[in-house]
Enzyme design. Structure first.
Site, PDB file in Angstrom:
ATOM      1  N   ASP A  44      42.140  83.620 119.445  1.00 39.65           N
ATOM      2  CA  ASP A  44      41.486  82.214 120.064  1.00 39.65           C
ATOM      3  C   ASP A  44      40.191  82.372 119.485  1.00 39.65           C
ATOM      4  O   ASP A  44      39.461  83.341 119.287  1.00 39.65           O
ATOM      5  CB  ASP A  44      41.660  82.487 121.688  1.00 39.65           C
ATOM      6  CG  ASP A  44      41.009  83.664 122.084  1.00 39.65           C
ATOM      7  OD1 ASP A  44      39.698  83.684 122.330  1.00 39.65           O
ATOM      8  OD2 ASP A  44      41.758  84.781 122.374  1.00 39.65           O
ATOM      9  N   GLU A 135      37.962  83.146 134.738  1.00 41.80           N
ATOM     10  CA  GLU A 135      37.361  84.633 134.860  1.00 41.80           C
ATOM     11  C   GLU A 135      36.225  84.478 135.471  1.00 41.80           C
ATOM     12  O   GLU A 135      35.787  83.777 136.028  1.00 41.80           O
ATOM     13  CB  GLU A 135      37.174  85.151 133.461  1.00 41.80           C
ATOM     14  CG  GLU A 135      36.329  84.340 132.673  1.00 41.80           C
ATOM     15  CD  GLU A 135      36.284  84.470 131.264  1.00 41.80           C
ATOM     16  OE1 GLU A 135      35.300  85.344 130.660  1.00 41.80           O
ATOM     17  OE2 GLU A 135      36.980  84.022 130.133  1.00 41.80           O
TER      18      GLU A 135
END
Length: 249
Positions: A44, A135
């Site tokens: 990613d 997150e």
């Protein structure tokens, strides 16, 4: 990744047992070139990687990539088009992800912004479902759960997911860590039945315990550097299954 669906269970179980130890010939996957692993390898990227050499990544074994598209409702990755379109041109299955900022606006609003700026999906076999990166707050360590209660965080994620489903027809993949999930959602099991899990656990021999409700992972971000640009990932299945997942079948 802050620094800048689920397939049917039978698809993942056979592979999960072989990948769980994350070793090949006694060496950890983190230390191996992408071409050495049998599960599809991917990565990613975000604006940190800028203009990626996609042909080079493909030559090193990359089969899929997630590209950061947006954050909150005021940030768009300036390299998104080069990264997203370049990955496709090089033969990679690619998808887009949104970095959640639950303290800035509601989930519905951020999901709509994401879809308008790269987070769409189509059943072409080359487009992964949109992903939600959620997150610990990287900007305010005193409010690592963004100031939301556990119940409110669950509601925020549900609102984001519902809008993604309404606009694209797919539930988003959820990127998170088990520690964050337990801390900020109270270990909610409300998403496991219809959301693919993208688990982050770096430099470890396995994924460890998964968030509540999930019995398997779909993607594993196992390191934040390696042979491919950006973070290193695995897909929990075969290449054919990855294409089926992209198609939504």
């Amino acid at each position: 990744m802050a620094r800048d669906h689920t397939p049917p269970r039978h698809r993942a179980r056979a592979v999960a047992a072989t990948v769980a130890a994350l070793t090949l010939g006694g060496a950890s996957l983190a230390a191996l070139p992408a071409s050495a692993a049998s599960p599809p390898q991917g990565h990613d990227v975000s604006s940190h990687q800028k203009s990626v050499n996609w042909a080079g990544a493909r030559a090193k074994g990359a089969e899929f990539v997630y590209v950061k598209a947006t954050e909150s409702t005021n940030y768009r990755n300036p390299y998104f088009a080069q990264q997203y379109d370049g990955a496709r041109s090089a033969g990679l299955i690619r998808g887009a992800y949104h970095f959640a900022a639950p303290d800035k606006s509601w989930g519905t609003t951020q999901a709509a912004f994401f879809v308008r700026n790269g987070g769409a999906w189509r059943a072409d076999g080359w487009t992964l479902p949109p992903a939600l990166d959620i997150e610990y707050n990287p900007y305010d360590k005193k409010h690592k759960c963004y100031g939301l209660s556990k119940a409110k965080m669950v509601d925020w994620i549900k609102a984001f997911s519902d809008e993604i489903k309404r606009e694209t027809g797919r539930r988003p993949v959820i990127y998170t860590t088990t520690h964050w999930w337990n801390t900020c959602t109270g270990g909610s099991d409300a998403f496991a039945a219809d959301h693919a899990l993208w688990i982050a656990r770096h430099e470890s021999a396995d994924t460890g315990a998964l968030p509540a409700g999930w019995s398997f992972w779909t993607f594993w971000q196992y390191d934040n550097s390696g042979s491919l640009p950006g973070d290193q990932n695995l897909y929990n299945g075969s290449q054919d299954q990855l294409k089926q997942f992209a198609r939504g079948s």
